[in-house]
Motif scaffolding. Structure first.
Motif, PDB file in Angstrom:
ATOM      1  N   HIS A 174      14.659   2.656   3.643  1.00 46.51           N
ATOM      2  CA  HIS A 174      15.173   3.204   2.830  1.00 46.51           C
ATOM      3  C   HIS A 174      15.854   2.711   0.672  1.00 46.51           C
ATOM      4  O   HIS A 174      15.008   2.500   0.538  1.00 46.51           O
ATOM      5  N   ASP A 175      17.010   3.003   0.821  1.00 49.29           N
ATOM      6  CA  ASP A 175      17.189   2.331  -1.049  1.00 49.29           C
ATOM      7  C   ASP A 175      16.022   1.381  -0.776  1.00 49.29           C
ATOM      8  O   ASP A 175      16.113   1.145  -2.573  1.00 49.29           O
ATOM      9  N   GLN A 176      16.092   0.277  -0.147  1.00 49.84           N
ATOM     10  CA  GLN A 176      15.529  -0.997  -0.389  1.00 49.84           C
ATOM     11  C   GLN A 176      14.377  -0.953  -0.759  1.00 49.84           C
ATOM     12  O   GLN A 176      13.433  -1.692  -1.871  1.00 49.84           O
ATOM     13  N   ASP A 177      13.161  -0.316  -0.353  1.00 51.90           N
ATOM     14  CA  ASP A 177      12.398   0.538  -0.377  1.00 51.90           C
ATOM     15  C   ASP A 177      12.327   1.089  -2.399  1.00 51.90           C
ATOM     16  O   ASP A 177      11.142   0.815  -2.588  1.00 51.90           O
ATOM     17  N   ILE A 178      12.808   1.711  -2.259  1.00 49.97           N
ATOM     18  CA  ILE A 178      13.062   2.967  -3.442  1.00 49.97           C
ATOM     19  C   ILE A 178      13.044   1.245  -4.534  1.00 49.97           C
ATOM     20  O   ILE A 178      12.207   1.756  -5.573  1.00 49.97           O
ATOM     21  N   LEU A 179      14.284   0.406  -4.562  1.00 52.27           N
ATOM     22  CA  LEU A 179      14.313  -0.761  -5.543  1.00 52.27           C
ATOM     23  C   LEU A 179      12.945  -1.407  -5.599  1.00 52.27           C
ATOM     24  O   LEU A 179      12.448  -1.363  -7.121  1.00 52.27           O
ATOM     25  N   ASN A 180      12.996  -2.047  -4.631  1.00 53.13           N
ATOM     26  CA  ASN A 180      11.050  -1.951  -5.268  1.00 53.13           C
ATOM     27  C   ASN A 180      10.135  -1.673  -6.126  1.00 53.13           C
ATOM     28  O   ASN A 180       9.319  -1.959  -6.241  1.00 53.13           O
ATOM     29  N   GLU A 228       0.718  -1.076   0.363  1.00 52.54           N
ATOM     30  CA  GLU A 228      -0.168  -0.504   0.151  1.00 52.54           C
ATOM     31  C   GLU A 228       0.611   1.724  -0.372  1.00 52.54           C
ATOM     32  O   GLU A 228       0.465   1.556  -0.447  1.00 52.54           O
ATOM     33  N   ARG A 229       1.630   0.902   1.266  1.00 50.93           N
ATOM     34  CA  ARG A 229       3.101   2.702   1.292  1.00 50.93           C
ATOM     35  C   ARG A 229       3.559   2.547  -0.560  1.00 50.93           C
ATOM     36  O   ARG A 229       4.305   3.899  -0.945  1.00 50.93           O
ATOM     37  N   LEU A 230       3.866   1.283  -0.899  1.00 48.16           N
ATOM     38  CA  LEU A 230       4.559   2.030  -2.885  1.00 48.16           C
ATOM     39  C   LEU A 230       3.971   1.441  -3.405  1.00 48.16           C
ATOM     40  O   LEU A 230       4.623   2.029  -4.630  1.00 48.16           O
ATOM     41  N   GLY A 231       2.815   1.393  -3.373  1.00 46.16           N
ATOM     42  CA  GLY A 231       1.536   1.668  -4.520  1.00 46.16           C
ATOM     43  C   GLY A 231       2.190   0.238  -5.622  1.00 46.16           C
ATOM     44  O   GLY A 231       2.005   0.853  -6.852  1.00 46.16           O
ATOM     45  N   PHE A 260      11.440  -7.558  -2.529  1.00 45.42           N
ATOM     46  CA  PHE A 260      12.998  -8.307  -2.297  1.00 45.42           C
ATOM     47  C   PHE A 260      13.452  -7.601  -1.678  1.00 45.42           C
ATOM     48  O   PHE A 260      13.277  -6.166  -1.496  1.00 45.42           O
ATOM     49  N   ASN A 261      14.833  -8.217  -0.869  1.00 46.50           N
ATOM     50  CA  ASN A 261      16.151  -7.830  -0.128  1.00 46.50           C
ATOM     51  C   ASN A 261      16.889  -7.633  -1.053  1.00 46.50           C
ATOM     52  O   ASN A 261      17.403  -8.139  -1.560  1.00 46.50           O
ATOM     53  N   ALA A 262      17.601  -6.170  -0.535  1.00 47.76           N
ATOM     54  CA  ALA A 262      19.243  -5.469  -1.901  1.00 47.76           C
ATOM     55  C   ALA A 262      19.729  -6.213  -0.726  1.00 47.76           C
ATOM     56  O   ALA A 262      20.619  -5.754  -1.323  1.00 47.76           O
ATOM     57  N   GLY A 263      19.880  -6.478  -0.264  1.00 49.72           N
ATOM     58  CA  GLY A 263      21.723  -7.421   0.406  1.00 49.72           C
ATOM     59  C   GLY A 263      22.322  -7.678  -0.477  1.00 49.72           C
ATOM     60  O   GLY A 263      23.503  -8.803  -0.281  1.00 49.72           O
ATOM     61  N   VAL A 264      21.687  -8.484  -1.873  1.00 50.87           N
ATOM     62  CA  VAL A 264      22.254  -9.740  -2.641  1.00 50.87           C
ATOM     63  C   VAL A 264      21.470  -9.038  -3.584  1.00 50.87           C
ATOM     64  O   VAL A 264      20.328  -9.937  -3.790  1.00 50.87           O
TER      65      VAL A 264
END
Length: 309
Positions: free
Chosen positions: A188-194, A142-145, A153-157
């Motif tokens: 943070h950036d993980q939300d942006i990437l998703n 809902e937040r990221l639309g 996904f997780n951005a660690g790998v």
């Protein structure tokens, strides 16, 4: 392989541990390591460089312009530093002849060869990553639309298709999104990437990024219903371990069942070889690993780590 990682002065020890784990398990070929930082103390920079060159790797260092990151939201209570945003700059910082890279967070250990992951086809995809399997924030879609069917996904790998990032001008899009929607960002950036790449991410097996949350009871309960065989295989023999939450293995209160993996590789570095757990701590770690495996097989809730909700 071209490996990318981000660090600051406080995380050099863990960066070194991650790199040793990578090189110990990927001895075929000559690999390149690209380190992103706003500036490391010379002696700390040399610690990383010495490890890479000791394995006959190629070392490259990129200074990130701190002015580029002034708009990046970081709270005093966050367990991450501004370094988490460096990965958004990969396509601009690295030479254009590099077409793909494997990005690894520094709170990771690699326990197998990564050739299979590295050779994953990224045709039509911006990246490949591991879904968080329901451990993301409940309001994330809902937040990221975007629709929950795409997962988060997780951005660690990240296996990154740099050609795609450059063709689509993603660096500019990342920072534009951040300037317009900073109030929506919790991860943070993980939300942006998703938010921007949810439908351009190839989801790969969880074995390539076994997060700390995967060992929690609520996650195991969900996973067991979906695919018990996969769950046991991945949790018992993780290919890439990601200590993605606190306490970390190097912190006193850590009860991660595979915390000894961190020290296995850390102690292979000349400079950090003296950072060992006591006999009692090692014994407890072995017990935690054995006991958790038994409880998972039996489907019983009982271990301190396994009880976390």
């Amino acid at each position: 392989m071209d490996l990318v990682c981000s660090t600051d002065n406080n995380y050099v020890q863990h960066c070194c541990c991650m790199l040793v784990s990578f090189f110990e398990n990927n001895k075929e070929g000559r690999h390149s390591v690209h380190v992103l930082s706003e500036g490391l103390e010379p002696n700390l920079l040399n610690q990383i460089k010495d490890i890479v060159t000791s394995y006959d790797g190629c070392f490259f260092y990129y200074m990130v312009d701190s002015n580029c990151l002034k708009c990046c939201p970081i709270k005093a209570t966050d367990h991450l530093s501004i370094a988490t945003y460096y990965r958004l700059l990969i396509a601009d910082l690295l030479p254009h002849e590099i077409k793909r890279v494997l990005y690894l967070d520094c709170d990771i250990v690699v326990d197998v060869p990564l050739k299979e992951l590295w050779n994953t086809s990224l045709t039509e995809y911006a990246l490949a990553a591991v879904e968080e399997l329901g451990s993301s924030a409940p309001d994330v879609y809902e937040r990221l639309g975007y629709d929950a069917k795409y997962g988060y996904f997780n951005a660690g790998v990240l296996l990154v298709n740099l050609e795609y990032w450059r063709e689509k001008g993603l660096t500019e899009l990342f920072f534009r999104y951040m300037s317009l929607h900073s109030d929506k960002l919790k991860a943070h950036d993980q939300d942006i990437l998703n938010a921007l790449l949810y439908d351009k991410c190839l989801h790969v097996s969880p074995k390539w990024n076994v997060e700390e949350a995967f060992y929690h009871y609520y996650m195991i309960k969900k996973w067991r219903k979906r695919d018990r065989h996969e769950m046991i295989s991945v949790l018992f023999q993780p290919f890439i371990l990601h200590y993605s939450w606190k306490p970390k293995p190097w912190e006193k209160l850590c009860r991660h069942p595979f915390r000894l993996k961190y020290f296995k590789y850390l102690n292979k570095t000349a400079i950090f070889a003296d950072k060992k757990l006591s006999f009692a701590e090692r014994l407890l770690a072995h017990y935690d690993k054995w006991y958790l495996k038994m409880l998972i097989r039996l489907g019983v809730k009982g271990h301190r780590f396994y009880k976390l909700e």
